[in-house]
Design an enzyme around this catalytic site. Structure first.
Site, PDB file in Angstrom:
ATOM      1  N   ILE A  56     -43.254   4.138  31.510  1.00 15.21           N
ATOM      2  CA  ILE A  56     -41.927   4.765  31.566  1.00 15.21           C
ATOM      3  C   ILE A  56     -42.042   6.011  32.435  1.00 15.21           C
ATOM      4  CG2 ILE A  56     -40.156   5.945  30.190  1.00 15.21           C
ATOM      5  CD1 ILE A  56     -40.810   3.998  27.905  1.00 15.21           C
ATOM      6  N   ASN A 101     -35.280   0.196  59.843  1.00 18.86           N
ATOM      7  CA  ASN A 101     -34.871  -1.156  59.439  1.00 18.86           C
ATOM      8  C   ASN A 101     -33.417  -1.185  58.960  1.00 18.86           C
ATOM      9  OD1 ASN A 101     -35.657  -4.014  58.766  1.00 18.86           O
ATOM     10  ND2 ASN A 101     -34.950  -3.307  56.768  1.00 18.86           N
ATOM     11  N   ALA A 146     -31.900  -5.639  53.729  1.00 19.05           N
ATOM     12  CA  ALA A 146     -32.375  -4.241  53.802  1.00 19.05           C
ATOM     13  C   ALA A 146     -33.614  -4.079  52.932  1.00 19.05           C
ATOM     14  CB  ALA A 146     -31.289  -3.297  53.306  1.00 19.05           C
ATOM     15  N   TYR A 196     -32.682 -11.399  46.210  1.00 23.03           N
ATOM     16  CA  TYR A 196     -32.202 -11.459  44.810  1.00 23.03           C
ATOM     17  C   TYR A 196     -30.671 -11.503  44.734  1.00 23.03           C
ATOM     18  CZ  TYR A 196     -31.272  -9.595  40.092  1.00 23.03           C
ATOM     19  OH  TYR A 196     -30.796  -9.370  38.836  1.00 23.03           O
ATOM     20  N   ILE A 197     -30.020 -10.477  45.266  1.00 18.98           N
ATOM     21  CA  ILE A 197     -28.553 -10.458  45.139  1.00 18.98           C
ATOM     22  C   ILE A 197     -27.942 -11.456  46.120  1.00 18.98           C
ATOM     23  CG2 ILE A 197     -26.494  -8.987  45.049  1.00 18.98           C
ATOM     24  CD1 ILE A 197     -28.338  -6.574  44.617  1.00 18.98           C
ATOM     25  N   ARG A 200     -29.452   4.520  33.336  1.00 19.02           N
ATOM     26  CA  ARG A 200     -28.889   3.713  34.420  1.00 19.02           C
ATOM     27  C   ARG A 200     -27.798   2.789  33.883  1.00 19.02           C
ATOM     28  NH1 ARG A 200     -31.142   6.999  36.717  1.00 19.02           N
ATOM     29  NH2 ARG A 200     -32.702   6.914  38.357  1.00 19.02           N
ATOM     30  N   LYS A 253     -28.451   4.001  53.556  1.00 16.19           N
ATOM     31  CA  LYS A 253     -27.221   3.273  53.211  1.00 16.19           C
ATOM     32  C   LYS A 253     -25.983   4.128  53.504  1.00 16.19           C
ATOM     33  CE  LYS A 253     -28.753  -0.695  51.678  1.00 16.19           C
ATOM     34  NZ  LYS A 253     -28.267  -1.985  52.168  1.00 16.19           N
ATOM     35  N   TYR A 290     -33.872   5.907  51.026  1.00 12.35           N
ATOM     36  CA  TYR A 290     -33.157   4.629  50.853  1.00 12.35           C
ATOM     37  C   TYR A 290     -31.645   4.892  50.771  1.00 12.35           C
ATOM     38  CZ  TYR A 290     -31.063   0.747  48.337  1.00 12.35           C
ATOM     39  OH  TYR A 290     -30.208  -0.248  47.944  1.00 12.35           O
ATOM     40  N   THR A 338     -25.215   1.497  47.638  1.00 10.70           N
ATOM     41  CA  THR A 338     -25.965   1.816  46.419  1.00 10.70           C
ATOM     42  C   THR A 338     -25.505   3.109  45.756  1.00 10.70           C
ATOM     43  OG1 THR A 338     -28.158   2.542  45.674  1.00 10.70           O
ATOM     44  CG2 THR A 338     -27.688   2.865  47.966  1.00 10.70           C
TER      45      THR A 338
END
Ligand code: UDP
Length: 330
Positions: free
Chosen positions: A206, A91, A74, A11-12, A220, A144, A140, A116
């Site tokens: 939600i 990974n 990642a 995506y990015i 966010r 990072k 996660y 992140t």
């Protein structure tokens, strides 16, 4: 000279490739295509392979003159990382170590690394500054943060300069409508809400309504994916012009609750969107909002898409035209 984009089919990464091509750069892409999509790549020379495979790295670095690396490759799902932390450490840390090893051997001196907001965990201040405490609440974020530390030592020992970019919530799609966000399975808030708008899902769940926020749902900071891409390019330029290694937050500095995102999406799409309250998702901090003043000041970064409406409009534009996402079924 080329720029190597690892994870350039994601995506990015794919928005980064698009940005580099717009800037007239030569681009080499290395992607395992475990998650990435061939149709997301708008140009450049493509290699299929895993960063943990030294042979493919040797091939990429010998067949091309690589001057810098941008690393997006990642796993990035908070929930999955809580269930399977070793998958994330193996990974995300293992592949970057391999990449750095190759950079050292082929004398490549610049890396921009995708990090992140999850490195902060439950923030001590809002907005969050780069100098604030890092204490990840999920594997996660921990993976990072570990790489960030590894980069510091590699800089010292091998002279590999790095820019760490701590993204807040990447969102939206390329303004051309050609590329967008397609994860399988999808777990991210905005694409899921858009799937509800398109009647591909019945409702949005939600995750938690009992957080210490105004409406009880998580807050966010959503940042357009093309604004993320432009910051990477500026970071590379700065290092090439003699700038030091550094860490930057990338966000808009404005927080939106999950309920607000649902509401803005109703407005943008004009569709009815059914929402239901569910359990909290483990590992989610209540509020994450960036201070990006440092990136603005030191990189000269100016996000172009700074309203949530516009960000969601670009995403909606892509999803409407790609009802099944990319057609390559990945
Ligand atoms: N979220 C939600 N329902 C969903 C997906 C996400 O309520 O189906 C919430 C999630 O708990 C978080 C916010 O939306 O507070 C953004 O989540 P996302 O997975 O998009 O990004 P993350 O914050 O994990 O990077």
């Amino acid at each position: 000279m080329s720029i190597l984009v690892c994870g350039g089919a994601g995506y990015i990464g794919s928005h980064m490739v698009a940005h580099l091509i717009e800037k007239g750069q030569e681009v080499v892409i290395l992607d395992s295509f475990e998650k990435g999509h061939k149709d997301a790549i708008l140009g450049g020379k493509v290699y299929k392979g895993d960063l943990k495979d030294r042979k493919i790295l040797d091939k990429v670095f010998t067949e091309n003159k690589i001057e810098a690396v941008i690393d997006f490759a990642a796993y990035s799902l908070v929930g999955e990382s809580m269930e399977n932390p070793l998958k994330y450490f193996e990974n995300n840390i293992g592949s970057t170590i391999n990449l750095l090893e190759a950079m050292k051997d082929y004398n490549v001196k610049y890396i921009v690394f995708s990090s992140t907001a999850a490195t902060y965990g439950e923030p001590e201040n809002i907005p969050i500054l780069e100098s604030d405490k890092t204490f990840p609440t999920n594997p996660y974020g921990e993976s990072k943060l570990s790489v960030e530390k590894i980069l510091k030592w590699c800089n010292k020992a091998y002279g590999i300069k790095y820019t760490v970019l701590r993204y807040f919530n990447a969102a939206g799609a390329h303004i051309s409508g050609k590329i967008g966000e397609d994860h399988r399975p999808e777990s991210h808030l905005i694409p899921i809400i858009l799937q509800v708008a398109l009647r591909q899902r019945e409702k949005i769940m939600i995750f938690g309504e009992d957080y210490d926020t105004e409406d009880g749902t998580c807050v966010r900071d959503y940042i357009h994916v093309s604004d993320l891409a432009s910051a990477h390019f500026l970071a590379l330029e700065k290092m090439k012009n003699g700038g030091d290694s550094a860490i930057y937050n990338l966000g808009n500095g404005k927080g939106f609750s999950v309920k607000e995102v649902v509401e803005v999406t109703r407005k943008v799409t004009g569709k009815e969107i059914k929402a239901e309250i569910a359990e909290r998702r483990e590992g989610d901090p209540a509020i994450l909002i960036a201070s990006s003043d440092k990136a603005k000041k030191e990189l000269g970064w100016h996000p172009q898409y700074n309203s949530l409406e516009t960000i969601i409009e670009t995403a909606w534009n892509w999803h409407k035209k790609h009802l099944n996402g990319y057609e390559d079924k990945n």
